[in-house]
Design a protein around this motif. Sequence first.
Motif, short mmCIF file in Angstrom:
data_model
loop_
_atom_site.label_atom_id
_atom_site.label_comp_id
_atom_site.label_asym_id
_atom_site.label_seq_id
_atom_site.Cartn_x
_atom_site.Cartn_y
_atom_site.Cartn_z
N GLY A 92 -32.16 53.18 76.94
CA GLY A 92 -32.95 52.20 76.22
C GLY A 92 -33.85 51.45 77.18
O GLY A 92 -34.67 52.04 77.87
N ARG A 93 -33.67 50.17 77.26
CA ARG A 93 -34.49 49.35 78.16
C ARG A 93 -33.88 49.37 79.56
O ARG A 93 -33.54 48.35 80.13
CB ARG A 93 -34.63 47.94 77.63
N ALA A 94 -33.79 50.59 80.06
CA ALA A 94 -33.19 50.77 81.38
C ALA A 94 -34.06 50.10 82.44
O ALA A 94 -35.24 49.88 82.24
CB ALA A 94 -33.04 52.25 81.70
N TYR A 95 -33.46 49.78 83.54
CA TYR A 95 -34.12 49.20 84.70
C TYR A 95 -34.41 47.72 84.56
O TYR A 95 -34.67 47.04 85.54
CB TYR A 95 -35.45 49.91 85.02
N GLU A 96 -34.36 47.20 83.35
CA GLU A 96 -34.62 45.77 83.18
C GLU A 96 -33.32 45.04 83.45
O GLU A 96 -32.37 45.17 82.68
CB GLU A 96 -35.10 45.50 81.76
N GLN A 97 -33.28 44.31 84.53
CA GLN A 97 -32.06 43.62 84.90
C GLN A 97 -32.05 42.22 84.31
O GLN A 97 -33.05 41.50 84.37
CB GLN A 97 -31.92 43.56 86.42
N MET B 195 -24.02 46.83 86.95
CA MET B 195 -23.95 45.43 87.34
C MET B 195 -24.24 45.31 88.83
O MET B 195 -23.97 46.24 89.61
CB MET B 195 -22.59 44.82 86.99
N PHE B 196 -24.78 44.16 89.20
CA PHE B 196 -25.31 43.97 90.57
C PHE B 196 -24.90 42.60 91.10
O PHE B 196 -24.83 41.63 90.34
CB PHE B 196 -26.84 44.03 90.56
N TRP B 197 -24.76 42.51 92.41
CA TRP B 197 -24.65 41.23 93.11
C TRP B 197 -25.75 41.15 94.17
O TRP B 197 -25.89 42.06 94.99
CB TRP B 197 -23.29 41.06 93.78
N TYR B 198 -26.49 40.05 94.11
CA TYR B 198 -27.53 39.76 95.09
C TYR B 198 -27.23 38.43 95.76
O TYR B 198 -26.58 37.56 95.19
CB TYR B 198 -28.89 39.60 94.42
N TYR C 174 -25.90 33.08 95.11
CA TYR C 174 -25.47 34.42 94.70
C TYR C 174 -25.82 34.64 93.23
O TYR C 174 -25.48 33.84 92.37
CB TYR C 174 -23.97 34.59 94.93
N LEU C 175 -26.51 35.74 93.00
CA LEU C 175 -26.97 36.07 91.65
C LEU C 175 -26.36 37.38 91.20
O LEU C 175 -26.35 38.36 91.93
CB LEU C 175 -28.49 36.18 91.63
N CYS C 176 -25.86 37.36 89.97
CA CYS C 176 -25.32 38.55 89.35
C CYS C 176 -26.33 39.04 88.31
O CYS C 176 -27.05 38.23 87.70
CB CYS C 176 -23.99 38.22 88.66
N ALA C 177 -26.41 40.34 88.12
CA ALA C 177 -27.30 40.91 87.13
C ALA C 177 -26.66 42.12 86.48
O ALA C 177 -25.71 42.72 87.03
CB ALA C 177 -28.64 41.30 87.75
N SER C 178 -27.15 42.49 85.31
CA SER C 178 -26.68 43.70 84.66
C SER C 178 -27.86 44.43 84.04
O SER C 178 -28.92 43.82 83.78
CB SER C 178 -25.63 43.39 83.59
N ILE D 262 -26.30 43.21 97.50
CA ILE D 262 -25.05 43.29 98.25
C ILE D 262 -24.28 44.55 97.82
O ILE D 262 -23.93 45.39 98.64
CB ILE D 262 -24.18 42.04 98.02
N TYR D 263 -24.00 44.63 96.53
CA TYR D 263 -23.30 45.77 95.94
C TYR D 263 -23.80 45.97 94.52
O TYR D 263 -24.24 45.02 93.89
CB TYR D 263 -21.78 45.52 95.87
N PHE D 264 -23.65 47.18 94.03
CA PHE D 264 -23.80 47.38 92.60
C PHE D 264 -22.76 48.36 92.09
O PHE D 264 -22.13 49.08 92.87
CB PHE D 264 -25.24 47.80 92.25
N SER D 265 -22.61 48.37 90.78
CA SER D 265 -21.62 49.22 90.13
C SER D 265 -22.27 49.85 88.91
O SER D 265 -22.91 49.16 88.12
CB SER D 265 -20.42 48.38 89.70
#
Lengths: 114, 114
Positions: free
Chosen positions: A98-103, A32-35, A89-93, A46-49
């Motif tokens: 599998g379909r890695a890298y596709e946020q 998961m990501f925060w932009y 602020y945008l969150c992504a996962s 900003i950060y990712f987990s």
Amino acid sequence: DVKVTQSSRYLVKRTGEKVFLECVQDMDHENMFWYRQDPGLGLRLIYFSYDVKMKEKGDIPEGYSVSREKKERFSLILESASTNQTSMYLCASSSSSGRAYEQYFGPGTRLTVT
Amino acid sequence: AQKVTQAQTEISVVEKEDVTLDCVYETRDTTYYLFWYKQPPSGELVFLIRRNSFDEQNEISGRYSWNFQKSTSSFNFTITASQVVDSAVYFCALSEVSGNDMRFGAGTRLTVKP
């Protein structure tokens, strides 16, 4: 349908307040990501987990912290909001297989700090 | 360091015109991924395409096509016979192998007028 939700679409806070932005995904994604998105600058990480209780700093972590106590939830915390943190602020996962890298992105939270 | 440049800040076309959005990237990695995302007025980024650095084949999906050229470090996006619904901000992005360190360009705002 994949889904990333963010707790608020619009938020107005005062300088010095502690602000919590919540993000929830229902895809069992590991990452998961925060932009933050600012005009002319695109999205900046900003950060990712990559796992529960794990976190890594992105390009602009100063003034922010994060929390990931459960796999589906990733929180962004502004310890003491300042006017230069007014932004979208945008969150992504994403999956690690599998379909890695596709946020997959949430709808965003537009935060105004006055 | 990784960097993505989208030199076109804004483009305006009339419906049915073809339009190309430029993307130039910099990376020292030999393996990497390139992406295009669309951000409509609703705010949620929508994934359009992912290419890995070993696959230079051009791709076509309906009215959308992508031209990947490693020799010029470019990954350009063409919309054929544009429509009003194509109006959005388009982001090009680059990530390392892990997919966790994604760099976005500043975005190109496309306006398609009827």
